[in-house]
Write a protein that holds these residues in place. Structure first.
Motif, PDB file in Angstrom:
ATOM      1  N   PRO A 267       0.816  -1.218   0.000  1.00 57.46           N
ATOM      2  CA  PRO A 267       0.000   0.000   0.000  1.00 57.46           C
ATOM      3  C   PRO A 267       0.849   1.268   0.000  1.00 57.46           C
ATOM      4  CG  PRO A 267      -0.806  -1.559   1.634  1.00 57.46           C
ATOM      5  CD  PRO A 267       0.519  -2.076   1.152  1.00 57.46           C
TER       6      PRO A 267
ATOM      7  N   GLU B 269      -0.595  -0.656  -5.947  1.00 59.50           N
ATOM      8  CA  GLU B 269      -1.537  -1.686  -5.522  1.00 59.50           C
ATOM      9  C   GLU B 269      -2.817  -1.625  -6.358  1.00 59.50           C
ATOM     10  OE1 GLU B 269      -2.541  -3.384  -1.115  1.00 59.50           O
ATOM     11  OE2 GLU B 269      -3.168  -1.319  -1.527  1.00 59.50           O
TER      12      GLU B 269
ATOM     13  N   ASN C 241      -5.994  -1.322   6.575  1.00 58.90           N
ATOM     14  CA  ASN C 241      -5.011  -1.612   5.541  1.00 58.90           C
ATOM     15  C   ASN C 241      -5.332  -2.931   4.852  1.00 58.90           C
ATOM     16  OD1 ASN C 241      -2.593  -2.401   4.164  1.00 58.90           O
ATOM     17  ND2 ASN C 241      -1.331  -1.281   5.605  1.00 58.90           N
TER      18      ASN C 241
ATOM     19  N   SER D  80      -6.524  -3.436   0.966  1.00 63.70           N
ATOM     20  CA  SER D  80      -5.683  -4.213   0.054  1.00 63.70           C
ATOM     21  C   SER D  80      -6.478  -5.325  -0.616  1.00 63.70           C
ATOM     22  CB  SER D  80      -4.488  -4.804   0.806  1.00 63.70           C
ATOM     23  OG  SER D  80      -3.581  -3.797   1.203  1.00 63.70           O
TER      24      SER D  80
END
Length: 363
Positions: free
Chosen positions: A102, A108, A146, A150
């Motif tokens: 990230p 990403e 996070n 993702s």
């Protein structure tokens, strides 16, 4: 990748953007995919592919993967189309491992879009990272956010293959959290990473006590410090090794310039400097996979050719090192800026340059 100096991220951006059978070392050359592999689609292009086993699971992955730091951080349509070609060619050649974070700006998001459009979201081996702290010690809310983000960006319909504590950030909190995610089935494998040799003692310590599946480390024909503690720790604990900076962020290529590769290397099918540097790394049996990054389809084609053909034996590896040590500038690589002569104008570099414009440090 012990007190060698490497440019920090800030310094990087301020610098401007930034006999064949006898030669084989122990490794397996795949003629098809292993039954436990996440990419069970053998094809003519993959014949002779060199793979290594992940010690803790036994599944095999190709020895050349694709990194995305800086290179996949672009917002332009033209740049994205070029990067999609890189991802497509990596897959077509038999590559299955993609490493991202990230922290890498649009990398990403771009990678997630590409693998979705290519229809390989469920077959690619994705190595991701978490760089996270919290409002207080053991606060996992930022890490949780996070992970969810993702998963969305990478179009995953199953657990992320590998989640790594990025650069040992908040490692005392994050490694236990990674174990929790693994137990909960949200990630399959876990690991830790670093690219700075100054942190390699700590990296090796976590390999020994962290019950990890992977360690990612800087290792190249120039930066061989990982051989002292990190690689032995991985070997002793059955930890797979991902290698970053095997090409020293294009600095190795800058040093050799237009020189032809030495004749002795051609005995191992080495025709380009990329093959020279990458085959040196993967001929170390402790290495599971190396993840060079590129935004250039032609460079990608050179990189993936390193995962076929004979590998240098130990004597030849030493000869390769001695050859490089005789080239002017090789001993100065650590003090050179990353990606010499190149500039990546992605989200990360733009934001860093904006901060530098406001900051009086360094003067």
């Amino acid at each position: 990748m012990m007190q060698e100096w490497n440019p920090t991220r800030r310094e990087l951006f301020k610098a401007g953007g930034v006999g064949a059978a006898a030669a084989m070392l122990p490794s397996t050359v795949a003629t098809g995919a292993a039954a436990s592999s996440p990419s069970p689609d053998p094809s003519p292009e993959r014949d002779g592919l060199i793979t290594r086993a992940i010690p803790k699971t036994g599944e095999r992955i190709p020895v050349i993967g694709l990194g995305t730091f800086m290179t996949f951080d672009t917002v332009s349509d033209r740049g994205r189309e070029r990067l999609k070609r890189v991802a497509q060619e990596h897959w077509r050649a038999g590559g299955r491992v993609f490493d991202v974070s990230p922290l890498y700006g649009r990398s990403e998001i771009n990678l997630g879009d590409f693998i979705s459009e290519m229809g390989i979201s469920d077959r690619a081996f994705l190595a991701n990272k978490v760089w996270s702290t919290g409002e207080y010690l053991w606060d996992d809310s930022h890490a949780e956010s996070n992970l969810r983000r993702s998963m969305r960006r990478l179009s995953r319909r199953r657990p992320i293959d590998l989640m790594q504590c990025h650069s040992l950030t908040n490692v005392d909190v994050v490694v236990p959290l990674l174990h929790a995610w693994k137990k909960e089935g949200r990630v399959r494998l876990i690991g830790v990473t670093h690219h700075e040799p100054a942190y390699f003692d700590l990296l090796a310590d976590w390999v020994r006590r962290g019950d990890l599946d992977f360690v990612q480390v800087h290792y190249s024909i120039h930066t061989r410090v990982a051989e002292e503690k990190v690689l032995p720790a991985a070997r002793e604990t059955g930890t797979a090794v991902l290698v970053n900076m095997a090409l020293e962020k294009a600095r190795l290529h800058a040093v050799v310039g237009n020189r032809p590769v030495p004749d002795f290397a051609r005995e191992f099918g080495i025709e380009t400097w990329s093959q020279f540097f990458l085959k040196w790394v993967i001929s170390n049996p402790d290495v599971t996979c190396v993840i060079p990054a590129t935004s250039n389809p032609d460079h990608l084609a050179e990189n993936v050719r390193a995962m076929r053909g004979p590998l240098p034996d130990p004597d030849t590896r030493e000869r390769m090192v001695r050859y490089m040590e005789g080239i002017e500038g090789f001993d100065q690589i650590a003090s050179m800026p990353w990606y010499p002569g190149k500039s990546y104008r992605g989200l990360v570099s733009r934001a860093q340059q904006a901060i530098d414009a406001r900051s009086p440090w360094p003067s």
